[in-house]
Every structure is written in C-alpha cells, then in structure tokens.
Design a protein around this motif. Structure first.
Motif, PDB file in Angstrom:
ATOM      1  N   LEU A  82      -7.953  -9.019   5.676  1.00 60.71           N
ATOM      2  CA  LEU A  82      -7.763  -8.340   6.800  1.00 60.71           C
ATOM      3  C   LEU A  82      -8.985  -8.179   7.565  1.00 60.71           C
ATOM      4  CD1 LEU A  82      -5.648  -6.364   8.018  1.00 60.71           C
ATOM      5  CD2 LEU A  82      -6.285  -4.506   6.726  1.00 60.71           C
ATOM      6  N   GLU A  93      -5.400  -4.140  15.555  1.00 58.49           N
ATOM      7  CA  GLU A  93      -5.583  -4.140  14.020  1.00 58.49           C
ATOM      8  C   GLU A  93      -4.441  -4.004  13.433  1.00 58.49           C
ATOM      9  OE1 GLU A  93     -10.036  -1.974  13.766  1.00 58.49           O
ATOM     10  OE2 GLU A  93      -8.259  -0.985  13.386  1.00 58.49           O
ATOM     11  N   LYS A  96      -2.644  -7.508  13.534  1.00 58.87           N
ATOM     12  CA  LYS A  96      -3.142  -8.186  12.367  1.00 58.87           C
ATOM     13  C   LYS A  96      -2.808  -8.073  10.941  1.00 58.87           C
ATOM     14  CE  LYS A  96      -7.538  -9.919  10.734  1.00 58.87           C
ATOM     15  NZ  LYS A  96      -9.269 -10.018  11.094  1.00 58.87           N
ATOM     16  N   ALA A  97      -2.556  -6.516  10.625  1.00 60.22           N
ATOM     17  CA  ALA A  97      -2.157  -6.188   9.382  1.00 60.22           C
ATOM     18  C   ALA A  97      -0.870  -6.610   9.071  1.00 60.22           C
ATOM     19  CB  ALA A  97      -2.211  -4.700   9.087  1.00 60.22           C
ATOM     20  N   VAL A 100      -1.086 -10.326   8.056  1.00 59.82           N
ATOM     21  CA  VAL A 100      -1.456 -10.442   6.791  1.00 59.82           C
ATOM     22  C   VAL A 100      -0.221 -10.462   5.931  1.00 59.82           C
ATOM     23  CG1 VAL A 100      -3.076  -9.370   5.067  1.00 59.82           C
ATOM     24  CG2 VAL A 100      -3.943  -9.971   7.401  1.00 59.82           C
ATOM     25  N   LEU A 130      -1.650  -2.022   3.397  1.00 62.50           N
ATOM     26  CA  LEU A 130      -0.745  -3.030   3.859  1.00 62.50           C
ATOM     27  C   LEU A 130       0.694  -2.537   3.580  1.00 62.50           C
ATOM     28  CD1 LEU A 130      -2.604  -6.225   2.918  1.00 62.50           C
ATOM     29  CD2 LEU A 130      -2.437  -5.162   4.986  1.00 62.50           C
TER      30      LEU A 130
END
Length: 209
Positions: A82, A93, A96-97, A100, A130
């Motif tokens: 991350l 962010e 992006k999480a 992932v 997550l």
C-alpha cells in the motif's frame, strides 16, 4: 513473524501433521469454508503475529500441499503493498487501497506447473485496513495499526490440483504486482519433504521437491 516461526518449529521435527500445519496457516474456519475474503473469522488463528517482526520490503510465504489441495498464506507489512500503514484518507489513497485489494484477490500472484492443473478454490484477506469485515466479534483484530504506526496483513489462498504429483515449480509473482517486496522467505511442506527458500524479484521460482 511469529506464526511463520511456529510452522518452522514443526518443520524442524520433519513430520508436521498436514492437518496441524493447515490449521496453523488458515485456522479452522478458513479450512472449513471456501472463502471470498469477506466472511467472518471467529478464530484467533493469527494471534501469533501480535509480536511479529515488521520489516518493510520483506514478506513471508507458507505453503502446504495435501493431496489435491494446495494452501498458501502470505504475510507482509502493509507498507509493501500500500505504501503506508494507516487508514486511507485522501481519494487517491482510497483508490489505491481498492486496487491493492483487487490485486491480492486476483488469480495472478502464483503460477504453477501447467501439468499440475491447479485452480484456485478459496481466498481470504485479513487486514483491519484493507478488509475490516474479515474479523468476527470474537476476533483479536491482530492487524490493527499499532502505536508505532505499523500494520500487517495476511492473505490466504486455497487451490485444487488435478495432477498434484506433477507440481514441480511455483512461480511467486507477488514481486511483479507489488514492487515494494524485496525478499520473501518461504517455508513449504510437500508430500516429499519440506522446502525453505529466500525469493527475490530476480529469483522468484520455488522448486518443489
């Protein structure tokens, strides 16, 4: 990480019962159900990680082959995938999480000998950041962000191989998807014996005994 060490202790004796090894890796709930990453785990299978070593760039992989079943568990600091170890704050962010999580869930982190005909049958992600829904009410929530700002995750995968005897290599493609990994320590238990290895982006293939 301590859970990795626990399984290694079984390996030292050269005869780790497969059922025990899989219980260590996945917990009873994970072994009883093919999970999609959003079901509740009421056990404390990951509590051994509470005092785990936290080294950015490094991860741990545990593998158990039992008959047609192949079970893989990946442990890592959240930083490796991350880039930070707290709740996502900005829109970027959060995006992006989500990416992932999608990459961890995708069926592309491991490649097997084609002759073995291995297909994934289960997946579960343990991370309060997550995937907070992975914890049940009795869970110890071992992956909360610590006072020092550190957080880990665990991703478990289950596969079924039609020709398990033909499994000769496992290519760990985690490095391709997540450049934050510099090294992954592997402990594996196969029918013909145990295997330990240190994998890197340049040497990412595990040879099965």
């Amino acid at each position: 990480m301590t859970q990795f060490v626990v399984l290694s202790e079984w390996f030292k004796f050269g005869a780790a019962p497969v059922a025990v090894a899989m219980a260590i890796l996945f917990g009873n709930a994970a072994m009883a159900h093919g999970n999609n990453g959003h079901s509740h785990d009421h056990g404390k299978s990951g509590s051994r990680h509470s005092d785990a070593a936290h080294v950015h760039g490094q991860g741990e992989l545990e593998i158990v082959q039992d008959g047609n079943g192949l079970f893989i568990s990946l442990y890592s600091p959240l930083e490796n995938v991350l880039g930070f170890e707290r709740e996502p704050k900005t829109d970027a962010e959060k995006v992006k999480a989500r990416r992932v999580v999608s990459l961890l869930k995708a069926n592309g982190l491991f490649a097997f000998s084609p002759e073995a005909q291995c297909k994934r049958t289960g997946y579960k992600l343990y991370s309060d950041i997550l995937n907070p829904h992975a914890h049940g009410p009795n869970s110890d929530h071992q992956h909360h962000e610590s006072e020092g700002g550190h957080a880990d995750f665990r991703a478990s995968y289950e596969f079924e191989c039609e020709q398990p005897a033909k499994l000769k290599v496992i290519d760990v493609r985690v490095f391709r998807q997540f450049p934050g990994f510099e090294k992954i320590e592997v402990q594996a238990l196969f029918p013909n014996g145990q295997v330990g290895a240190s994998l890197t982006p340049k040497q990412s293939t595990l040879v099965v005994q």
